[in-house]
Design a protein around this motif. Sequence first.
Motif, PDB file in Angstrom:
ATOM      1  N   HIS A 168       0.811  -1.220   0.000  1.00 20.81           N
ATOM      2  CA  HIS A 168       0.000   0.000   0.000  1.00 20.81           C
ATOM      3  C   HIS A 168       0.844   1.270   0.000  1.00 20.81           C
ATOM      4  O   HIS A 168       0.310   2.370  -0.081  1.00 20.81           O
ATOM      5  N   ALA A 169       2.152   1.094   0.120  1.00 23.15           N
ATOM      6  CA  ALA A 169       3.083   2.215  -0.002  1.00 23.15           C
ATOM      7  C   ALA A 169       4.389   1.650  -0.548  1.00 23.15           C
ATOM      8  O   ALA A 169       4.699   0.478  -0.341  1.00 23.15           O
ATOM      9  N   LYS A 170       5.148   2.463  -1.253  1.00 25.02           N
ATOM     10  CA  LYS A 170       6.391   1.988  -1.877  1.00 25.02           C
ATOM     11  C   LYS A 170       7.519   1.957  -0.843  1.00 25.02           C
ATOM     12  O   LYS A 170       8.442   2.765  -0.867  1.00 25.02           O
TER      13      LYS A 170
ATOM     14  N   PHE B 125       6.729  11.257   2.182  1.00 20.22           N
ATOM     15  CA  PHE B 125       7.963  11.465   2.939  1.00 20.22           C
ATOM     16  C   PHE B 125       8.697  10.134   3.161  1.00 20.22           C
ATOM     17  O   PHE B 125       9.909  10.031   2.976  1.00 20.22           O
ATOM     18  N   LEU B 126       7.946   9.078   3.536  1.00 22.41           N
ATOM     19  CA  LEU B 126       8.556   7.764   3.762  1.00 22.41           C
ATOM     20  C   LEU B 126       9.060   7.150   2.458  1.00 22.41           C
ATOM     21  O   LEU B 126      10.141   6.543   2.426  1.00 22.41           O
ATOM     22  N   GLU B 127       8.282   7.297   1.390  1.00 27.07           N
ATOM     23  CA  GLU B 127       8.668   6.708   0.112  1.00 27.07           C
ATOM     24  C   GLU B 127       9.883   7.403  -0.499  1.00 27.07           C
ATOM     25  O   GLU B 127      10.673   6.769  -1.209  1.00 27.07           O
ATOM     26  N   LYS B 128      10.040   8.678  -0.196  1.00 29.77           N
ATOM     27  CA  LYS B 128      11.111   9.466  -0.801  1.00 29.77           C
ATOM     28  C   LYS B 128      12.477   9.125  -0.214  1.00 29.77           C
ATOM     29  O   LYS B 128      13.485   9.113  -0.929  1.00 29.77           O
ATOM     30  N   HIS B 129      12.536   8.839   1.094  1.00 32.51           N
ATOM     31  CA  HIS B 129      13.815   8.647   1.785  1.00 32.51           C
ATOM     32  C   HIS B 129      14.135   7.156   1.924  1.00 32.51           C
ATOM     33  O   HIS B 129      13.462   6.433   2.667  1.00 32.51           O
ATOM     34  N   LYS B 130      15.150   6.717   1.190  1.00 32.00           N
ATOM     35  CA  LYS B 130      15.528   5.302   1.206  1.00 32.00           C
ATOM     36  C   LYS B 130      16.034   4.885   2.586  1.00 32.00           C
ATOM     37  O   LYS B 130      15.822   3.746   3.025  1.00 32.00           O
ATOM     38  N   LYS B 131      16.685   5.799   3.296  1.00 32.87           N
ATOM     39  CA  LYS B 131      17.217   5.458   4.622  1.00 32.87           C
ATOM     40  C   LYS B 131      16.089   5.116   5.598  1.00 32.87           C
ATOM     41  O   LYS B 131      16.239   4.245   6.452  1.00 32.87           O
TER      42      LYS B 131
END
Length: 783
Positions: A106-108, A142-148
């Motif tokens: 449901h999210a990347k 915000f969560l999907e954008k930051h790989k860390k």
Amino acid sequence: MDEEIASAAARQGQWKHQYKALSLLAFQSFGVVYGDLSTSPLYVFKSALSGNLHNYSDETTIFGLLSLIFWTLTLVPLLKYVIIVLAADDNGEGGTFALYSLLCRHAKLSLLPNQQAADEELSTYYQLGTDRAPVSSPFKRFLEKHKKLRTCLLLFVLFGACMVIGDGILTPTISVLSALSGLQDPGTGGLGNGWVVFIACVVLVGLFALQHRGTHRVAFMFAPIVVLWLLSIGIIGLYNIIHWNPRICLALSPHYIVKFFKTTGRDGWIALGGVLLAVTGTEAMFADLGHFTAASIRLAFVGVIYPCLVLQYMGQAAFLSKNMSAVHDSFYLSIPRTVFWPMFVLASLAAIVGSQAIISATFSIVKQCLSLGCFPRVKVVHTSRWIYGQIYIPEINWILMVLCLAVTVGFRDVTVIGNAYGLACITVMFVTTWLMALIIIFVWQKNILLALLFLLFFGAIEGAYLSSSFIKVPQGGWTSIAFAFVFMFIMYVWHYGTRRKYLFDLQNKVSMKWILTLGPSLGIMRVPGIGLIYTELVTGVPAIFSHFVTNLPAFHQVLVFVCVKSVPVPYVPAEERYLIGRIGPRQYRMYRCIVRYGYKDVQKDDENFENHLVMSIAKFIQMEAEEAASSGSYESSNEGRMAVIHTTDATGTGLIMRDSNDSAAGTSLTRSSKSETLQSLQSIYEQESGGISRRRVRFQIEQEEQINPQVRDELSDLLEAKEAGVAYIIGHSYVKARKNSNLFKSFAINYAYSFLRKNCRGPSVTLHIPHISLIEVGMIYYV
């Protein structure tokens, strides 16, 4: 009127049938889910009163402890898990990885590198009734954008998984030791601690030695024992309430919790680590959801588990309020002497059942880590022909046994082991709470304030217990942390090395332009047969192909690039498992096959894989030709397009499949190019392998069906190659860190990852590739 009566009778019959099925599932759940939770009364009061709290030997302390136990049982297992968390299932599956899988869909948030848009078309990808349209929000972006942050989420989930593995070590130890502690009772002869430890070790060895037989037989056999155990401790608890102190019922008021902390202060806060043991095993209700239903688990907990445990804790507290000197073994001393030995036998058997459940859950967790590419390759055995998902992992089983024996012999004390056990359990619950908060936002699509309310309420309760458990790290709590970090290091190193290897393959793909310049023969000798080239790539041609043809300029007339991958769903239906596509123009005879598995699927040796593959490619060729005919140009190849191919039947393939020894098969389409010597060697190999010889089939093109001449030629080439034989080409890779790599990367790749690769099962074993048809291509990866 008669129709209404008949309809009402049918509804009543259907209701009775559903109720009967629900009751049966609830009964079976006692043998799998509740063994651990039901044996907690053996050691809770002993652990809670083991520290400085024994200085507060009065009724108020006992009443306060009971109030804490009652409200913890009510708020955590009943309110949090039974009412809320059980609703967050992933197509009927539960546990930490089920929540993570739901979030990734449901999210990347997934870090699995070879995901495709086609995976979202799986019937199990979205739950029934959920909206497939992605809902965007600033927090989600915000969560999907930051790989860390996504990496931290995976590490958080893996840490929870490592603590479950720690449970798998500590639960058998504390359960068996606590059950056998009754042998130290002076009234029954009083064995020494050394003898109790020795007997516990013998029981543990026997328990792990029987794991290969599977859990379904043990669970169904021991479910009546757990039910009998629960009813017995409930009745004994009720007897103790009436006999020793009926006023104990007043302790259910939370007022006594306030009085308890006012009296005991910091010592009472430290004692929370012992109170926590009353809810150990709660996570099993959610983790083992896949074998039952949420309704059956709720029925069992509310109908039997909760009332029996509350009565037992109240009875034990009533006994202790009048016999404070019996703290060291309050459970067995509170049992009337006339029923001591039957209860001892029941306790021992219930402890074994509880251990069995968590060991099975550990196998399941390791299998899920394996599917995510976060655990070295190990042997996974499916132990039940009828119950899907019950597995046995030999390597993990013996490692758990050795560690259990080490903890038993090393500590010899239930209280010290309880400190480590409590920390492991509360950590898993804490991880579940945070993941549930994200589920409320992304999956259930509720207001973020509702998620914060859930997180603050249950996070505060579990945070208090977690802080108390950390105080006991020097008194044995360090054990669970040590186990978790060792397994965490193994998981992270394997995931890091596997991901770096995949990225190397991705960056060094063979360009399509280079392949097209070679022409249909690829600039090499095309020999009869099918070559299956195994790769982790879902697009493009791997570097192993160019490496092979550079050193040996010959390849098979039909090439199939096979990718076996995991998708973030529990199960992939068999009819949706295969994705087939084409690489390059039609005359190149190059195809791609992607075989998809869920994190709960077990990859078994499929003797019909080659036949399924041929039928799938034939069906793809037919589908592609039909689409090309509708567009008016057969030559226009839609390179890169993948199609889901059903492998359950040969309909639409244009082929007829017959056994090779079928006298009615007539004349073969082509004659096998295998020499008599090679055929003889294959027969000897199948006999020596001890397995059942594979079914030999022969394909023919349907003569009556009107098939495009070019399609017929392509099918003829495919069948001719199948008759000539199938070879499996796989990379034998050596992964090394680049010379300019930092110290951590060099150690992780050159030593840790290399050690794990050398000491785990090879990819050809886990993929069930027949050795007589295997070709390994050596290649060095500088990552």
